[in-house]
Scaffold this active site. Structure first.
Site, PDB file in Angstrom:
ATOM      1  N   LYS A  25       0.564   3.349  -3.059  1.00 49.60           N
ATOM      2  CA  LYS A  25      -0.664   3.919  -3.399  1.00 49.60           C
ATOM      3  C   LYS A  25      -0.105   5.536  -3.016  1.00 49.60           C
ATOM      4  O   LYS A  25      -0.940   6.397  -4.113  1.00 49.60           O
ATOM      5  CB  LYS A  25      -1.842   3.644  -2.304  1.00 49.60           C
TER       6      LYS A  25
ATOM      7  N   TYR B  55      -4.287   3.183   7.539  1.00 41.72           N
ATOM      8  CA  TYR B  55      -5.774   2.773   7.331  1.00 41.72           C
ATOM      9  C   TYR B  55      -6.622   3.264   8.466  1.00 41.72           C
ATOM     10  O   TYR B  55      -6.517   4.361   8.688  1.00 41.72           O
ATOM     11  CB  TYR B  55      -5.597   1.026   7.332  1.00 41.72           C
TER      12      TYR B  55
ATOM     13  N   TYR C 254      -1.907  -3.422 -11.113  1.00 42.16           N
ATOM     14  CA  TYR C 254      -2.090  -3.030  -9.384  1.00 42.16           C
ATOM     15  C   TYR C 254      -1.154  -4.020  -8.813  1.00 42.16           C
ATOM     16  O   TYR C 254      -0.338  -3.377  -7.959  1.00 42.16           O
ATOM     17  CB  TYR C 254      -3.576  -3.069  -9.045  1.00 42.16           C
TER      18      TYR C 254
ATOM     19  N   VAL D  10       1.228  -3.790   3.665  1.00 39.25           N
ATOM     20  CA  VAL D  10       1.093  -5.056   4.550  1.00 39.25           C
ATOM     21  C   VAL D  10       2.403  -5.969   4.379  1.00 39.25           C
ATOM     22  O   VAL D  10       2.455  -7.005   5.271  1.00 39.25           O
ATOM     23  CB  VAL D  10      -0.098  -6.028   3.899  1.00 39.25           C
TER      24      VAL D  10
ATOM     25  N   SER E 128       0.799  -1.212  -0.068  1.00 36.15           N
ATOM     26  CA  SER E 128       0.060   0.010   0.030  1.00 36.15           C
ATOM     27  C   SER E 128       0.820   1.281  -0.035  1.00 36.15           C
ATOM     28  O   SER E 128       0.370   2.206  -0.388  1.00 36.15           O
ATOM     29  CB  SER E 128      -0.936   0.116   1.142  1.00 36.15           C
TER      30      SER E 128
HETATM   31  N1  LIG Z   1      -2.805  -3.029   2.808  1.00 36.90           N
HETATM   32  C1  LIG Z   1      -2.176  -3.218   1.802  1.00 36.90           C
HETATM   33  O1  LIG Z   1      -0.713  -2.831   1.764  1.00 36.90           O
HETATM   34  C2  LIG Z   1      -2.850  -3.869   0.696  1.00 36.90           C
HETATM   35  C3  LIG Z   1      -2.098  -3.780  -0.485  1.00 36.90           C
HETATM   36  C4  LIG Z   1      -2.132  -5.342  -1.105  1.00 36.90           C
HETATM   37  N2  LIG Z   1      -1.572  -5.254  -2.494  1.00 36.90           N
HETATM   38  C5  LIG Z   1      -3.886  -5.421  -1.417  1.00 36.90           C
HETATM   39  O2  LIG Z   1      -4.443  -4.656  -2.371  1.00 36.90           O
HETATM   40  O3  LIG Z   1      -4.330  -5.981  -0.702  1.00 36.90           O
END
Ligand SMILES: NC(=O)CC[C@H](N)C(=O)O
Length: 309
Positions: free
Chosen positions: A68, A245, A193, A263, A65
């Site tokens: 992002k 988050y 993605y 994550v 994430s």
């Molecule tokens: N919180 C994350 O790092 C989520 C990224 C992970 N690639 C997902 O889409 O679930």
């Protein structure tokens, strides 16, 4: 006075590491399950080029994430904020990052922000280019510019592992497509993605990217303005309001550093005007944030008074 020596950092890492035992590595993306729960490393990059660090700093991990916020910066540069915010909102959700709930209850059903999966999928959809390969290269070369490291690439094993198991993200894409928020083929977007999330680097590279955000888009080493100050400002604001988050509120109160986690256990921090932070600690708490990484940031923030509030 910020932390100036790797010895000080080593002491803080040793303290924070103790809580890694009470977390768990992510395994919903099967390849991430291979991480070592006890790893913890940190790098701090200062504008004068100095970098202090502690732990397994050479180890590379996937951004997940954290990508992002980098992807958001790129799309804001390429398309402008008015266009981007026609497609994705600016408000935190208070829900887990992969939740579908608000998409159905909001009207119009555009995702609430670019840091939740639904919003990030929309932002990835907006990367310019004529093919997945071209769009991925656009993102990768932006990351090369941010890190001054053109060897950075993605981990094929992690990308494949997520691509094969990302049923919930596919569901989000189909929902978005049904509501005309995205147009492209879902498998194509999932390929882009999952590659984006699997871009891998070490904490030194991550701290360097954090530094560019901290300095309003300027890379102090080259003197280059890599992104407009406004783009860096928008990204840092999202890092405060939704970067951790649905733990972002508590994180802002206890730590007060614009940060983005993933994550895989990475956290990128940008202390405004001062320095960039890269952390890797794959043991996660129940909300999906690095448990020892958060502890480490808490110690740093308290010891060196780093909260921006
Ligand atoms: N919180 C994350 O790092 C989520 C990224 C992970 N690639 C997902 O889409 O679930």
């Amino acid at each position: 006075m910020p932390c100036r020596s790797s010895d000080e950092l080593n002491t803080l890492v040793a303290k924070a590491k103790k809580c890694a035992k009470s977390g768990k590595v992510a395994d919903y993306i099967p390849a991430l399950g291979k991480a070592n729960q006890d790893d913890l490393s940190i790098a701090i990059h200062y504008p004068d080029g100095r970098c202090i660090s502690a732990g397994c700093i050479e180890k590379r991990f996937t951004l997940q994430s954290i990508s992002k916020v980098i992807c958001l910066a790129l799309v804001l540069i390429d398309r402008g904020s008015n266009y981007v915010f026609e497609h994705v909102g600016m408000e935190p959700t208070g829900d887990p990052f992969n939740s579908i709930a608000k998409l159905e209850t909001m009207s119009p059903s555009k995702p609430l922000n670019p840091m939740i999966n639904a919003g990030a999928l929309v932002v990835t959809h907006l990367i310019k280019g004529n093919s997945v390969e071209e769009r991925f290269q656009r993102l990768l070369s932006f990351i090369h510019e941010l890190t001054s490291d053109s060897t950075i690439n993605y981990c094929e094993e992690v990308a494949r592992s997520e691509f094969e198991t990302a049923h919930l993200n596919r569901a989000l894409c189909y929902f978005l497509k049904q509501h005309n928020i995205i147009e492209e083929d879902v498998e194509q977007l999932m390929e882009l993605y999952t590659k984006q999330c699997a871009i891998q680097m070490n904490v030194l590279d991550l701290a360097r990217i954090g530094l560019v955000f901290a300095l309003d888009g300027v890379d102090p080493l080259s003197g280059k303005q890599i992104m407009p100050p406004d783009v860096a400002r928008i990204c840092k604001t999202f890092m405060v309001t939704c970067g951790m988050y649905n733990a972002s509120g508590e994180f802002a109160i206890k730590i007060g550093i614009p940060s983005k986690s993933g994550v895989s256990g990475g956290i990128m921090g940008a202390v405004p005007g001062k320095f960039g932070i890269g952390i890797f600690g794959p043991s996660l708490d129940e909300k999906g944030n690095s448990i020892a990484g958060i502890k480490l940031l808490e110690l740093l923030s308290k010891n060196y008074k780093l909260s921006m509030f």
